[in-house]
Write an enzyme that holds these catalytic residues in place. Structure first.
Site, PDB file in Angstrom:
ATOM      1  N   VAL A  78      40.161  34.668  37.839  1.00  0.00           N
ATOM      2  CA  VAL A  78      38.781  36.094  38.746  1.00  0.00           C
ATOM      3  C   VAL A  78      39.836  37.551  37.741  1.00  0.00           C
ATOM      4  O   VAL A  78      38.582  38.094  39.246  1.00  0.00           O
ATOM      5  CB  VAL A  78      38.998  35.866  40.313  1.00  0.00           C
ATOM      6  CG1 VAL A  78      37.881  34.419  40.783  1.00  0.00           C
ATOM      7  CG2 VAL A  78      40.646  35.754  40.652  1.00  0.00           C
ATOM      8  N   CYS A  79      40.329  37.323  36.996  1.00  0.00           N
ATOM      9  CA  CYS A  79      40.095  38.991  36.561  1.00  0.00           C
ATOM     10  C   CYS A  79      39.789  39.124  35.323  1.00  0.00           C
ATOM     11  O   CYS A  79      39.145  38.411  33.827  1.00  0.00           O
ATOM     12  CB  CYS A  79      42.147  39.294  35.639  1.00  0.00           C
ATOM     13  SG  CYS A  79      42.171  41.024  35.744  1.00  0.00           S
TER      14      CYS A  79
END
Length: 327
Positions: free
Chosen positions: A174-175
């Site tokens: 999720v980066c």
């Protein structure tokens, strides 16, 4: 630098097995003054850990790092853990109020066993100054500093007094740092870990890019003492975050620490939100990770994690799964 690769590019080569049963293999690891059942730690993110999960992990012999996004709760959290005879492990940032918080802890004679300085770009004067500040006021606390992605950064933070460094700039699920900035270790996290570990004289925590249990063993092989994991720990029964139902299946939200969902505003965003399939109880995942790692140790030809650190490996670019997926 040397050849660049990531987790999916590497296959570890088996050595002669010396155990009769994989259950003989010991997955424990020492970090600071404590021993833990596994060399893994759930990411210190709001949708991964909360006070209840931290309590469960500490009571059952696992390492944890509490997130820093509810600073008003940290003092009571430390007191609560210590009142139960458990270790306290918290996160701090580098803003001015964090300096005051460290002083407050010293004044109240509250020294958390572990303090993680948690910012996206840890190779900075602000992190070095915070390391020195913590070591001045709370010299007994084990300081983890990050995140970094180069040997120079590891050396500087260790020299400043860090007891461990956290390696990984944007490889997580999720980066989106690599997309938003053009920088990071996304796509070559395992090579970055190897590069950094060669310069390190203290423990390294590999952070990000772990997609399968086998990636934990690969992290150990390339120098990690501990492995921080987000996505594999997301979506559990105990996980914080919203639960939704879609097409008859349950999902839980999972978002990055630099996402607009965590920040509460759409400014300097380097994270995103996703929904992951509901996974059931956290303890089941921890047991599975332990069993998989015991198998890894048996394939490495030993009885402890040290056996994994010396096995041979091959680089097989992007082909080892041949489309296979276990999740």
């Amino acid at each position: 630098m040397e050849s660049v690769f990531d987790y999916e590019d590497i296959q570890l080569i088996p050595a002669k097995c010396i155990v009769r049963s994989r259950s003989e293999c010991d997955t424990s690891v020492i970090l600071g003054e404590h021993s833990f059942r596994l060399p893994v730690v759930p990411a210190n993110m709001q949708t991964i850990i909360d006070e209840n999960i931290a309590l469960f992990l500490a009571q059952n012999g696992y390492f944890y790092i509490m997130h820093r996004f509810e600073p008003e709760k940290r003092l009571s959290f430390i007191k609560n853990m210590k009142s139960k005879g458990l270790f306290a492990s918290i996160s701090v940032g580098v803003k001015r109020e964090e300096y005051d918080f460290i002083k407050q802890l010293a004044q109240e004679n509250l020294s958390p066993e572990y303090i993680t300085i948690d910012i996206a770009h840890g190779h900075s004067n602000t992190v070095i100054e915070m390391i020195q500040h913590i070591k001045k006021y709370l010299p007994k606390s084990f300081v983890i500093a990050g995140n970094v992605g180069t040997p120079e950064a590891v050396r500087e933070l260790e020299h400043a007094g860090a007891d461990a460094t956290k390696v990984g700039i944007g490889p997580g699920k999720v980066c989106i740092t690599k997309i938003k900035t053009g920088f990071g270790t996304g796509g070559w996290q395992l090579a970055a870990l190897r590069w950094c570990s060669k310069a390190a004289s203290k423990p390294i925590i590999a952070d990000g890019g772990i997609r399968t249990p086998g990636d934990i063993a690969k992290s150990i092989r390339f120098g990690a003492t501990m492995v921080m994991i987000g996505s594999l720990f997301a979506g559990h029964e105990e996980s914080p975050g919203e639960t939704i139902e879609k097409d008859g299946k349950l999902y839980k939200e999972y978002f990055g620490s630099a996402s607009e969902f965590q920040k509460g505003e759409k400014r300097n965003v380097e994270g995103k939100k996703m929904f992951v399939e509901y996974k059931g109880p956290l303890k089941d995942t921890l047991i599975e990770m332990e069993q998989d790692l015991q198998s890894s140790i048996s394939y490495a030809g030993g009885k402890s994690l040290d056996a994994i650190r010396t096995v041979d490996y091959v680089i097989v670019k992007n082909s080892i799964f041949n489309g296979d997926r276990i999740y």
